[in-house]
Design a protein around this motif. Structure first.
Motif, PDB file in Angstrom:
ATOM      1  N   LEU A 106       0.829  -1.197   0.000  1.00 32.15           N
ATOM      2  CA  LEU A 106       0.000   0.000   0.000  1.00 32.15           C
ATOM      3  C   LEU A 106       0.869   1.254   0.000  1.00 32.15           C
ATOM      4  CD1 LEU A 106      -2.688  -1.138   2.608  1.00 32.15           C
ATOM      5  CD2 LEU A 106      -2.531  -1.658   0.154  1.00 32.15           C
ATOM      6  N   PHE A 107       0.438   2.268  -0.738  1.00 33.41           N
ATOM      7  CA  PHE A 107       1.254   3.454  -1.015  1.00 33.41           C
ATOM      8  C   PHE A 107       2.518   2.991  -1.756  1.00 33.41           C
ATOM      9  CE2 PHE A 107      -1.081   4.146   2.957  1.00 33.41           C
ATOM     10  CZ  PHE A 107      -1.773   5.323   2.686  1.00 33.41           C
ATOM     11  N   ALA A 108       2.307   2.258  -2.815  1.00 32.28           N
ATOM     12  CA  ALA A 108       3.393   1.537  -3.488  1.00 32.28           C
ATOM     13  C   ALA A 108       4.320   2.436  -4.287  1.00 32.28           C
ATOM     14  CB  ALA A 108       2.810   0.458  -4.408  1.00 32.28           C
ATOM     15  N   GLY A 109       3.881   3.669  -4.628  1.00 32.31           N
ATOM     16  CA  GLY A 109       4.721   4.539  -5.425  1.00 32.31           C
ATOM     17  C   GLY A 109       5.045   3.918  -6.764  1.00 32.31           C
ATOM     18  N   CYS A 110       6.306   4.012  -7.162  1.00 30.88           N
ATOM     19  CA  CYS A 110       6.759   3.432  -8.435  1.00 30.88           C
ATOM     20  C   CYS A 110       7.283   2.013  -8.278  1.00 30.88           C
ATOM     21  CB  CYS A 110       7.855   4.310  -9.049  1.00 30.88           C
ATOM     22  SG  CYS A 110       7.263   5.901  -9.655  1.00 30.88           S
ATOM     23  N   GLY A 111       7.150   1.438  -7.065  1.00 30.00           N
ATOM     24  CA  GLY A 111       7.537   0.045  -6.910  1.00 30.00           C
ATOM     25  C   GLY A 111       8.729  -0.228  -6.032  1.00 30.00           C
ATOM     26  N   THR A 112       9.040   0.648  -5.101  1.00 28.55           N
ATOM     27  CA  THR A 112      10.188   0.452  -4.215  1.00 28.55           C
ATOM     28  C   THR A 112      10.202  -0.941  -3.601  1.00 28.55           C
ATOM     29  OG1 THR A 112      10.222   2.813  -3.664  1.00 28.55           O
ATOM     30  CG2 THR A 112      11.379   1.326  -2.174  1.00 28.55           C
ATOM     31  N   PHE A 113       9.049  -1.377  -3.077  1.00 24.96           N
ATOM     32  CA  PHE A 113       8.959  -2.692  -2.451  1.00 24.96           C
ATOM     33  C   PHE A 113       8.305  -3.727  -3.368  1.00 24.96           C
ATOM     34  CE2 PHE A 113       8.820   0.393   1.085  1.00 24.96           C
ATOM     35  CZ  PHE A 113      10.019   0.034   1.703  1.00 24.96           C
ATOM     36  N   THR A 114       7.475  -3.266  -4.299  1.00 24.18           N
ATOM     37  CA  THR A 114       6.732  -4.188  -5.152  1.00 24.18           C
ATOM     38  C   THR A 114       7.652  -5.153  -5.894  1.00 24.18           C
ATOM     39  OG1 THR A 114       4.995  -2.531  -5.477  1.00 24.18           O
ATOM     40  CG2 THR A 114       5.070  -4.354  -7.031  1.00 24.18           C
TER      41      THR A 114
END
Length: 415
Positions: free
Chosen positions: A274-282
């Motif tokens: 959640l609050f993934a932005g551009c994918g830092t953790f994704t």
């Protein structure tokens, strides 16, 4: 006001020394606990440091010649071990203020010249362009020739940046330059300059962007030049963030946050980011888990989507479902997480009050909070704990060297 001698009893949460006086507390910048100092009260509980009369053993020489004038740093005069202890204490204090009892790990330190993104102010005078940071509690722009915070690629570009923006600045206004060091070079987003540049000015700005070898130049959201796509790599996934997107401040800090999140997630099969932005953790999570990535900024989700479509299969990533959704107004409901094994949430400084309330009602066994604001993290943590979660670990991570700001990772498990 009359100059007075004071003894500094402690450091406040913003890094200023605190002196107890008969008329109340005085906050004195650039002092340390135990020091005796000559100060000049300036009103509203604040004072200007005139002279350190008796220095603390924790005091060291500041590494930057602009320290004390530039408003970018607060604590360069503090020895690093003491500085690390003080930062950790800020996290502990925020948790204690909400009645939360959890051991806080030692601070994971930041290193000088590691900031890959920074914002600078610029103005144009008869003498040329001044670029730098605002002075402490001031609207004056302090011209800088060096900055031990930022990566060398940014530090060496100060003169080029001043030349770049000169024709786009008026003598009455001030501009802000968000500068990011990407895999393809500097990505510069300018706001507050001349509005709607005409054809001649656009051509000149684009020409200067090429001359200083920028990857991209954006002016008030309008891309004027893009010689190379500015790419940022998240766990092997190359993403082209839209102009002035959120990124973790340092590559090293980001790697630490990702490591802590992955260690906590373990072998969870389904994870919500959640609050993934551009994918830092994704990107990291998708190497081992199916991921639901939710972000309110459509352009950031679109950038992540393009990267996943082009590179995901070759990287062997698990399925990623992308959702654009304002989590402040429409938080993910507990009923939407029934088959979710873990949730990672990384909100802006304001925290995630509404989302935390929904998570507190869920049955997700593991929640990992990432935050750049211990106060709002503690508020949201209190909500989760009241909902039946236990805060089992908190790790502070420094990405904002010599400032009072701090990142952290907190791990919650359903009791």
């Amino acid at each position: 006001m009359t100059d007075v001698e004071v003894t500094i009893s402690s450091l406040g949460h913003l890094g200023d020394g605190v002196a107890e006086t008969p008329t109340g507390q005085l906050f004195v910048p650039f002092t340390l606990a135990g020091e005796r100092a000559l100060v000049r009260p300036s009103g509203e509980g604040r004072a200007e440091l005139l002279k350190v009369l008796e220095a603390s053993s924790e005091r060291v020489a500041a590494p930057c010649k602009h320290f004390g004038i530039c408003g970018g740093c607060t604590l360069q005069h503090m020895e690093m071990a003491s500085y690390a202890g003080w930062k950790r204490l800020q996290v502990t204090a925020a948790l204690n203020a909400r009645g939360l009892d959890c051991d806080v790990d030692p601070l994971v330190p930041a290193t000088p010249r590691s900031r890959r993104r920074a914002s600078f102010a610029a103005t144009r005078t008869k003498k040329g362009v001044t670029i730098g940071y605002y002075g402490r509690a001031s609207h004056t722009i302090i011209a800088i020739q060096e900055c031990p915070l930022v990566v060398p690629e940014i530090e060496s570009a100060f003169a080029d940046l001043a030349h770049l923006v000169e024709p786009g600045l008026s003598r009455k206004g001030r501009a802000s330059l968000a500068v990011t060091a990407t895999d393809a070079g500097l990505d510069v987003a300018v706001s507050g300059g001349k509005e709607a540049p005409d054809g001649v000015l656009r051509a000149e700005l684009a020409k200067r962007a090429a001359a200083v070898n920028l990857a991209r130049l954006t002016w008030d959201g309008d891309i004027l030049a893009e010689r190379r796509i500015p790419l940022v790599t998240f766990s092997g996934l190359s993403v082209a963030p839209p102009p002035d997107s959120f990124l973790q401040a340092t590559v090293e800090g980001e790697a630490t946050l990702v490591r802590l999140v992955l260690e906590a997630v373990g072998d969870a099969k389904r994870v919500a980011d959640l609050f993934a932005g551009c994918g830092t953790f994704t990107a990291a999570l998708a190497k081992r888990s199916a991921v639901l990535a939710v972000e309110g900024e459509a352009k950031q989700i679109a950038a992540l989507d393009r990267a996943l479509r082009m590179q995901g299969p070759a990287l062997g990533l698990k399925p990623v479902d992308l959702v654009t959704r304002d989590l402040f107004r429409r938080p993910i409901h507990a009923s939407e997480l029934l088959k979710t094994d873990a949730v990672v949430f990384d909100p802006p400084r304001a925290g995630a009050a509404a989302q935390a309330e929904m998570l507190a009602k869920s049955s997700v066994p593991l929640i990992i909070g990432v935050s750049c604001n211990p106060a709002t993290f503690a508020r949201d943590a209190r909500t989760l704990v009241d909902g039946g979660y236990k805060l089992t670990r908190v790790t502070p991570v420094d990405q904002f060297l010599w400032s009072p700001h701090i990142e952290l990772v907190g791990i919650f498990r359903k009791e």
